[in-house]
Design an enzyme around this catalytic site. Structure first.
Site, PDB file in Angstrom:
ATOM      1  CE  LYS A   1      -2.495  -3.185   2.607  1.00  0.00           C
ATOM      2  NZ  LYS A   1      -3.120  -3.698   3.772  1.00  0.00           N
TER       3      LYS A   1
ATOM      4  CG  ASP B   1      -6.936  -7.734   6.719  1.00  0.00           C
ATOM      5  OD1 ASP B   1      -6.245  -8.749   6.504  1.00  0.00           O
ATOM      6  OD2 ASP B   1      -7.173  -6.881   5.849  1.00  0.00           O
TER       7      ASP B   1
HETATM    8 MG    MG Z   1     -10.425  -3.960   5.870  1.00  0.00          MG
END
Ligand code: MG
Ligand code: ADP
Length: 669
Positions: free
Chosen positions: A192, A227
């Site tokens: 990212k 996550d």
């Molecule tokens: Mg997320």
């Protein structure tokens, strides 16, 4: 006078004919252009085709790659990372727990208060963007910022910062990490917008722990997860039948619960539960069965990570809008149905997935939303209704493919763990033998939750692939904010840590074992110094390198001696013959497990693997156990198309022939 009149009449008639010819000419041309545009759409539809047959091939490929990724480090494009999460929240957790969630669109701080008995999880959440300069600066500054945010958050709540009892903290860190325990791991690389050089290769939880200490926070980083693992934890907290979690948002990934004995690359891994969550990193999955278009190829080539995250680039929110932009651009270049080519169409990611979804779901008769977005976002005004309908169709094709592939991925996981109703890829049981257990999958991510068409196509494909009887037992549960909340729950369920024991941490593929007398001599005939390999040769080379990896994993394990007298479902026992090999074959659809027990011989294994390949049996996993004079080969193979053998008996016979051939060639007695 009469002449003149006639002349005028003729003149008018000629002019009328010319106009008519012009109109017809234009019509023919526009029909040709329309035809070209329809041709582009047709080609897109064909290359995005996801028939059930093809989806089932993707399912198989996913299950096979999962096996390969579990068999050895680097054995598959699926990393199949160990998480060391060996138990999932049960609902009985009590107390106050904190979590940090870094790596999604926003950075979040959370606090949950758990009362046991699957009490409602209603977290206090605070959201913060990470200042841009911190994403590329020094790691200490980033972690100090995180710790300060947490400090303020704790002070605002009822908890005292100076509490005497250490609080447990879950840290969701959604970047590739090589985990070394449930609460520690080393950053492999940033993704990212993050690029903090001094952090790569460093221990992540340790860096946070030090920052917490600098701020005087009495907290312990109890778990470090990504996550998907958080989502699985929250899913499991609410529904104990949850076995996997899938995230479909900006990116896509999945994790699931695996038996430790199936994690072959980590020999000697013991957990009290007998299982562990495996983070698949499925965004990087690849298979030749995936329906790929020229738009995908271009998108990949122009991306900052070519040849990476191939599955993700066909599925996730980051990319769908851009695939649609590329198709509209091509149509616009080939015709004038969108007017002159808009320069906005050349801008990468000019069309974001939410805007694309809004066009797809425009149900107004005049498609006014489509017109508005084409005008506002792509700078294409006055698009006729016919062309607007075409745009909706493009969105539909792209999203349908994405959702159906995600569904195939989910079924791939279920197949790997024997929850797809077929008994798994090595089970050998038939559909009718299986009593399908209720199976839940936790799903999170805005693409799934906010995009109705995507969700519906995904469900539809699950139905088609699994069939009515099985799909009844499969539940998709949407978790909200699992990435953060789940980490707090895991902090709770791992607060009395130390449950994962490693007897030894022998990672297959990471080291060579030269002690065994079975040595792989790479039989590559394609290596020509200075000559580049063709694509086919490269694939073969990669495959052989992979087989070498597997062969290097010679395990001399006393505990496995019991295999030497196995109960054999399909045996080819030729103990009376000179070769004295005992061959057992179990078959399940396109997979077979072979167990071959015979006397140790040098250099036989490489020839055997070559022989299997010629029989169109691709080795996906191989284990060698030696004891005294004997060797036991446990080989998992994929039965490729064109393989002539249809039954376990036929495979056993052919394998015996191969072994006999090898024996005769070598002059063994
Ligand atoms: Mg997320
Ligand atoms: P993240 O993946 O960053 O944690 P989300 O799960 O919220 O965050 O996913 C965000 C992504 O979901 C966006 O990048 C976008 O592509 C997609 N998305 C968000 N809203 C919609 C929507 N209404 N329709 C389709 N896609 C959406």
């Amino acid at each position: 006078m009469g002449k003149v009149v006639l002349g005028v009449t003729v003149g008018v008639a000629v002019a009328a004919c010319a106009v008519a010819a012009l109109v017809v000419g234009r019509r023919v041309r526009s029909r040709k252009k329309w035809k070209r545009v329809v041709g582009v759409l047709k080609e897109l539809e064909e290359s995005c085709e996801t028939t059930v047959g093809r989806l089932r091939q993707v399912v198989d490929a996913m299950a096979v790659e999962m096996h390969a990724g579990l068999a050895s480090e680097g054995g598959s494009k699926l990393k199949m990372l160990l998480t060391f999460v060996d138990n999932l929240p049960s609902g009985s957790e009590k107390g106050i727990f904190y979590a940090l969630d870094l790596g999604g669109t926003n950075f979040r701080v959370l606090r949950v208060e758990l009362g046991g008995q699957r009490s409602n999880v209603d977290p206090d959440v605070e959201q913060q963007p990470i200042p841009e300069q911190l994403m590329t600066g020094r790691s200490e500054d980033l972690f100090d910022f995180i710790a300060s945010t947490l400090h303020r958050f704790v002070e605002k709540g009822n908890d005292s910062v100076q509490y005497s009892i250490t609080k447990e903290l879950g840290f969701t860190f959604s970047f590739p990490v090589k985990q070394t325990s449930v609460s520690s791991g080393v950053l492999i690389k940033w993704t990212k917008a993050f690029a903090i050089k001094d952090m790569v290769g460093k221990e992540v939880a340790g860096a946070l722990q030090q920052a917490l200490a600098r701020k005087g926070l009495n907290m312990r980083v109890a778990v470090l997860v990504n996550d998907t693992v958080g989502t699985l934890a929250l899913g499991h907290y609410h529904d104990a039948d949850t076995v996997a979690a899938v995230i479909i948002g900006t990116g896509t990934n999945a994790c699931y619960w695996e038996r430790t004995d199936a994690i072959i690359k980590c020999q000697g891994l013991l957990t009290t539960s007998g299982g562990m969550v495996v983070n698949m990193e499925w965004g990087n999955f690849w298979s030749s069965h995936l329906p790929r278009t020229s738009y995908d190829i271009d998108l990949d080539a122009e991306s900052p990570n070519p040849n990476d995250q191939g599955f993700e680039k066909m599925i996730s929110g980051m990319y769908l809008g851009d695939i649609v932009r590329r198709v509209i651009l091509r149509m616009s270049e080939e015709s004038d149905i969108f007017g002159p080519v808009s320069s906005r169409l050349y801008v990468p990611f000019a069309l974001r997935t939410p805007a694309m979804a809004a066009m797809h779901e425009d149900d107004s008769p005049e498609l006014t939303e489509v017109a508005r977005i084409l005008q506002d976002v792509l700078d294409i005004p006055d698009v006729p209704l016919k062309a607007r309908k075409l745009v909706v169709k493009i969105c539909d094709v792209v999203t349908r493919r994405a959702a159906r592939l995600a569904a195939a991925g989910i079924v791939g996981i279920l197949k790997k763990i024997g929850r797809d109703g077929s008994g798994g890829i090595a089970g050998g049981r038939s559909r009718s033998d299986i009593k399908m257990r209720r199976t839940a999958v936790a799903v999170e991510g805005s693409l799934y939750t906010q995009y109705t068409m995507f969700r519906e196509y995904l469900h539809e494909a699950l139905h088609e692939i699994l069939g009515e009887d099985i799909v009844r037992h499969v539940v998709i549960n949407v978790t909200e904010d699992g990435s953060g909340t789940g980490a707090a729950l895991l902090a709770a369920s791992h607060s009395s840590s130390g449950s994962v024991q490693l007897i030894s941490f022998y990672t297959v593929g990471a080291s060579n074992n030269d002690d065994g007398d079975e040595q792989m001599t790479e039989t590559s005939t394609t290596d020509r110094p200075g000559v580049a390999r063709t694509e086919e040769e490269e694939q073969e080379h990669q495959r052989m390198a992979h087989v070498t990896y597997l062969l290097n994993a010679i395990v001399d394990n006393e505990q496995m001696k019991f295999f030497i007298f196995p109960k054999l479902p399909t045996q080819c026992d030729n103990s009376q013959s000179s070769m004295a090999a005992n061959i057992e074959v179990t078959m399940a659809e396109t997979h077979a497990d072979l167990k071959i027990l015979l006397k140790k011989r040098p250099r036989r294994l490489s020839k055997l693997v070559g022989g299997l390949q010629r029989l169109k049996l691709t080795v996906i996993n191989l284990n060698v156990t030696t004891a005294d004079e004997m060797a036991l080969y446990s080989i998992s193979v994929k039965i490729e198309e064109g393989c002539r053998m249809n039954t376990a008996d036929e495979i056993a016979e052919s394998v015996e022939q191969v072994l006999l051939g090898i024996q005769q060639e070598a002059g063994f007695s």
